[in-house]
Design a protein around this motif. Structure first.
Motif, mmCIF file in Angstrom:
data_model
loop_
_atom_site.group_PDB
_atom_site.id
_atom_site.type_symbol
_atom_site.label_atom_id
_atom_site.label_comp_id
_atom_site.label_asym_id
_atom_site.label_seq_id
_atom_site.Cartn_x
_atom_site.Cartn_y
_atom_site.Cartn_z
ATOM 1 N N ILE A 219 0.842 -1.199 0.000
ATOM 2 C CA ILE A 219 0.000 0.000 0.000
ATOM 3 C C ILE A 219 0.876 1.247 0.000
ATOM 4 N N LYS A 220 1.910 1.251 0.840
ATOM 5 C CA LYS A 220 2.784 2.420 0.941
ATOM 6 C C LYS A 220 3.493 2.692 -0.376
ATOM 7 N N GLY A 221 3.963 1.629 -1.030
ATOM 8 C CA GLY A 221 4.649 1.802 -2.303
ATOM 9 C C GLY A 221 3.720 2.306 -3.393
ATOM 10 N N LEU A 222 2.522 1.710 -3.501
ATOM 11 C CA LEU A 222 1.586 2.129 -4.528
ATOM 12 C C LEU A 222 1.064 3.533 -4.273
ATOM 13 N N ALA A 223 0.769 3.864 -3.003
ATOM 14 C CA ALA A 223 0.282 5.198 -2.675
ATOM 15 C C ALA A 223 1.357 6.246 -2.920
ATOM 16 N N GLY A 224 2.626 5.857 -2.772
ATOM 17 C CA GLY A 224 3.718 6.786 -3.007
ATOM 18 C C GLY A 224 4.009 7.015 -4.479
ATOM 19 N N GLY A 225 3.344 6.242 -5.347
ATOM 20 C CA GLY A 225 3.505 6.457 -6.777
ATOM 21 C C GLY A 225 4.272 5.379 -7.510
ATOM 22 N N ALA A 226 4.513 4.231 -6.878
ATOM 23 C CA ALA A 226 5.214 3.147 -7.563
ATOM 24 C C ALA A 226 4.327 2.570 -8.656
ATOM 25 N N ASP A 227 4.940 2.157 -9.752
ATOM 26 C CA ASP A 227 4.205 1.521 -10.839
ATOM 27 C C ASP A 227 4.200 0.009 -10.695
ATOM 28 N N GLY A 228 5.059 -0.503 -9.856
ATOM 29 C CA GLY A 228 5.110 -1.937 -9.646
ATOM 30 C C GLY A 228 5.722 -2.259 -8.308
ATOM 31 N N TYR A 229 5.507 -3.494 -7.858
ATOM 32 C CA TYR A 229 6.020 -3.913 -6.559
ATOM 33 C C TYR A 229 6.432 -5.374 -6.677
ATOM 34 N N VAL A 230 7.706 -5.651 -6.511
ATOM 35 C CA VAL A 230 8.225 -7.012 -6.617
ATOM 36 C C VAL A 230 8.996 -7.331 -5.352
ATOM 37 N N THR A 231 8.618 -8.398 -4.669
ATOM 38 C CA THR A 231 9.318 -8.738 -3.440
ATOM 39 C C THR A 231 10.345 -9.837 -3.667
ATOM 40 N N LYS A 232 11.403 -9.784 -2.889
ATOM 41 C CA LYS A 232 12.473 -10.777 -2.953
ATOM 42 C C LYS A 232 12.121 -11.973 -2.067
ATOM 43 N N PRO A 233 12.545 -13.184 -2.457
ATOM 44 C CA PRO A 233 13.187 -13.524 -3.740
ATOM 45 C C PRO A 233 12.167 -13.545 -4.875
ATOM 46 N N PHE A 234 12.631 -13.404 -6.100
ATOM 47 C CA PHE A 234 11.732 -13.357 -7.233
ATOM 48 C C PHE A 234 12.289 -14.205 -8.363
ATOM 49 N N GLU A 235 11.403 -14.575 -9.275
ATOM 50 C CA GLU A 235 11.825 -15.273 -10.476
ATOM 51 C C GLU A 235 12.160 -14.233 -11.535
ATOM 52 N N ALA A 236 13.219 -14.480 -12.275
ATOM 53 C CA ALA A 236 13.671 -13.502 -13.265
ATOM 54 C C ALA A 236 12.601 -13.212 -14.304
ATOM 55 N N ASP A 237 11.880 -14.243 -14.761
ATOM 56 C CA ASP A 237 10.886 -14.001 -15.801
ATOM 57 C C ASP A 237 9.731 -13.163 -15.271
ATOM 58 N N ALA A 238 9.393 -13.319 -13.976
ATOM 59 C CA ALA A 238 8.322 -12.506 -13.393
ATOM 60 C C ALA A 238 8.743 -11.043 -13.330
ATOM 61 N N LEU A 239 9.990 -10.802 -12.918
ATOM 62 C CA LEU A 239 10.493 -9.432 -12.865
ATOM 63 C C LEU A 239 10.503 -8.813 -14.251
ATOM 64 N N MET A 240 10.940 -9.576 -15.258
ATOM 65 C CA MET A 240 11.014 -9.033 -16.605
ATOM 66 C C MET A 240 9.620 -8.761 -17.174
#
Length: 270
Positions: A219-240
């Motif tokens: 919520i904090k990231g999106l309200a601050g104006g982020a266009d996306g939110y990816v949490t670690k660990p992540f899959e490379a294809d999901a990030l791309m």
């Protein structure tokens, strides 16, 4: 001289510092060396603990009066300010986060959310996009850099506040920023708010990249104006996929499944 003021060497100061025939005393030379247009007055003073506050201020003032250094042009990114999250943005972020809250809680540590920005774009042959990866984990930053290069990005890296400020001031304006939340001397959410207030960087797509997988953080990231939110660990294809969505690039033709929707929301377990 205010604690948050940032100073830079004048041409005269640069010439004096490079000159082999300088007559400046060691204390003034040491101070000039530390003036880089990034560190604030307070940060420079804190880096010289052996010098008394009175002596430091007198030396600094003398260099100013003799035209060896000057205050850097005000930059909203480095100025202190107090921004309250817009209530409408906060409400919208809560609603958006609620739509994926169940899957976020189920996965616990991983979720990817990306929002499209503008019409799709197609890169011309040889055209390169620019990206800045802000992350203090060198191995992870290099890993991301490699994958982004496959997507046609020229990537610059930053791992602390000084490097972030320096890279954001360099041309060209990036087409994408991947922003870690937890840096050794800065908070990613604070950087995000500063970016959204910066006249040149306010419209750059930003994907938050962090180990914080809580609904509140999303919520904090999106309200601050982020266009996306990816949490670690992540899959490379999901990030791309998230990167392609926020930048407006077409979905990877080699990827299986349906084309990405305006929102990419994927969960994975170890």
């Amino acid at each position: 001289m205010r604690d948050n003021d940032v100073y830079q060497l004048t041409p005269k100061g640069q010439q004096e510092l490079r000159s082999g025939a300088t007559t400046l005393p060691p204390a003034e030379i040491e101070l000039l060396i530390r003036i880089d247009g990034i560190l604030s007055f307070a940060q420079i003073k804190a880096g010289m603990p052996a010098v008394s506050a009175e002596t430091f201020s007198d030396t600094f003032q003398s260099l100013l009066q003799r035209g060896l250094l000057a205050q850097a042009e005000a930059d909203p990114f480095t100025e202190q300010f107090n921004i309250q999250l817009n209530q409408l943005a906060l409400s919208n972020a809560e609603a958006e986060a609620d739509s994926g809250a169940a899957s976020l809680k189920k996965a616990g540590y991983y979720v990817s959310i990306a929002r499209g920005r503008g019409p799709a774009r197609t890169l011309a042959p040889g055209e390169m996009l620019s990206a800045i990866v802000v992350d203090d984990e060198p191995m992870l930053a290099k890993f991301i850099q490699t994958y982004l290069s496959f997507e046609g990005f020229q990537v610059r890296l930053a791992g602390n506040r000084a490097e972030v400020v320096a890279e954001f001031r360099k041309p060209p304006i990036p087409d994408l920023i991947l922003l870690d939340v937890m840096l050794p001397d800065a908070d990613g959410f604070d950087i995000l708010l500063r970016l959204r207030q910066h006249p040149a960087l306010k419209n750059v797509p930003v994907i938050m990249l962090t180990g914080k997988a809580t609904r509140e953080s999303v919520i904090k990231g999106l309200a601050g104006g982020a266009d996306g939110y990816v949490t670690k660990p992540f899959e490379a294809d999901a990030l791309m996929r998230a990167v392609r969505t926020v930048v407006g690039l077409p979905e990877d033709p080699t990827a299986s499944g349906a084309p990405a929707s305006p929102w990419v929301n994927r969960d994975a377990k170890s």
